[in-house]
Scaffold this motif. Structure first.
Motif, short mmCIF file in Angstrom:
data_model
loop_
_atom_site.label_atom_id
_atom_site.label_comp_id
_atom_site.label_asym_id
_atom_site.label_seq_id
_atom_site.Cartn_x
_atom_site.Cartn_y
_atom_site.Cartn_z
N LEU A 84 -0.37 4.20 -1.53
CA LEU A 84 0.45 3.66 -2.45
C LEU A 84 1.91 3.68 -1.68
CD1 LEU A 84 -1.07 3.90 -5.88
CD2 LEU A 84 -1.09 2.09 -4.47
N THR A 85 2.05 3.93 -0.61
CA THR A 85 3.60 4.07 -0.16
C THR A 85 4.18 2.82 0.13
OG1 THR A 85 2.72 3.84 2.23
CG2 THR A 85 2.81 6.26 1.11
N PHE A 86 3.37 1.61 0.25
CA PHE A 86 4.00 0.14 0.63
C PHE A 86 4.59 0.29 1.88
CE2 PHE A 86 3.29 0.46 -4.22
CZ PHE A 86 2.16 -0.44 -4.22
N GLN A 87 4.54 1.01 2.70
CA GLN A 87 5.26 1.06 3.80
C GLN A 87 5.01 0.18 4.84
OE1 GLN A 87 5.13 4.90 6.11
NE2 GLN A 87 6.29 3.96 7.77
N LYS A 88 3.77 -0.30 4.74
CA LYS A 88 3.41 -1.54 5.60
C LYS A 88 3.98 -2.81 5.09
CE LYS A 88 -0.50 0.47 8.22
NZ LYS A 88 -1.84 0.19 8.69
N HIS A 89 3.84 -2.81 3.72
CA HIS A 89 4.32 -4.01 3.20
C HIS A 89 5.83 -4.39 3.36
CE1 HIS A 89 4.54 -7.51 0.28
NE2 HIS A 89 5.66 -6.98 -0.15
N ILE A 90 6.50 -3.14 3.33
CA ILE A 90 7.96 -3.28 3.54
C ILE A 90 8.22 -3.67 4.98
CG2 ILE A 90 10.17 -2.03 3.85
CD1 ILE A 90 9.19 -0.36 1.23
N GLU A 91 7.54 -3.05 5.97
CA GLU A 91 7.52 -3.46 7.46
C GLU A 91 7.16 -4.78 7.59
OE1 GLU A 91 4.70 -0.95 9.48
OE2 GLU A 91 5.97 0.84 9.35
N GLN A 92 6.40 -5.58 6.80
CA GLN A 92 5.94 -6.92 6.83
C GLN A 92 7.13 -7.73 6.43
OE1 GLN A 92 2.26 -9.19 5.41
NE2 GLN A 92 3.52 -8.81 3.54
N ILE A 93 7.98 -7.26 5.42
CA ILE A 93 9.08 -8.03 4.94
C ILE A 93 10.09 -8.10 6.09
CG2 ILE A 93 11.13 -7.94 3.33
CD1 ILE A 93 8.97 -6.60 1.20
#
Length: 207
Positions: free
Chosen positions: A107-116
């Motif tokens: 639940l770091t959401f790092q990959k989601h932020i990289e996607q943005i």
């Protein structure tokens, strides 16, 4: 028609969510055997139910995500679950895209932020290149349509990520606003925002 099932293994409350042709099931058992048995029982029940409706579960696209949280349970390994349904092995994944949100097991959401980041960066520099030949109104229309829309999408969920992880997006937001407003990169950040142009919810130290 095949229905894709995503299994989310989570410590805490149990709930089921269904959206379109995707189903997410969350579990809270701490015992690996009980957890595996619950998952298998639910998938068998779902398959029987769908078969009556002439539908089916696509087991090749069925996987499970094990939320780690701060406390990592060493005995929850991939082998300890070993989920199989009708001879179909349910694979464990580290990240899963659900309703447009990339959820990772920590639940770091790092990959989601990289996607943005990957989505907004090309438009930021496109605005920079054409800003002198378009008006500020058009520049803001591009900003809200192709940049801000990504920054606020599911923001209440991924904004719990570490400030350092989110910082690139805030820097990018300030950069494109400077391009739009044709300000120097050394101009005060506070001047970039207004009631209609809101900053990402980061720590004041980055403003």
């Amino acid at each position: 028609m095949r229905t894709k099932v995503q299994i989310l293994i989570q410590t805490g409350i149990s709930f089921d969510v269904m959206y379109a042709d995707d189903i997410a099931i969350s579990y809270g058992e701490l015992n690996p055997k009980d957890l595996r048995d619950s998952i298998v029982d639910d998938l068998v029940t779902l398959k029987c139910f769908f078969n009556k409706l002439s539908l089916d579960i696509n087991f090749t696209k069925t996987s499970y995500l094990q939320f780690q949280g701060r406390a990592r349970f060493e005995y929850f390994t991939e082998k300890s679950l070993n989920i199989k349904v009708f001879n179909n092995k349910i694979e464990r994944v580290e990240t899963y895209k659900y309703l447009g949100l990339l959820i990772d097991e920590s639940l770091t959401f790092q990959k989601h932020i990289e996607q943005i980041k990957n989505k907004v960066t090309p438009m930021i520099y496109a605005i920079r290149r054409i800003r002198k030949v378009i008006g500020i109104k058009t520049a803001y229309q591009l900003y809200f349509a192709y940049i801000y829309s990504h920054l606020i999408f599911m923001n209440p969920l991924w904004s719990v990520a570490a400030t350092t992880t989110q910082n690139f997006l805030f820097v990018a937001q300030k950069k494109v606003l400077r391009f739009i407003q044709m300000k120097s990169r050394l101009s005060p950040s506070l001047e970039l925002f207004s009631e209609n142009i809101l900053p990402l919810p980061l720590s004041p130290q980055y403003i």
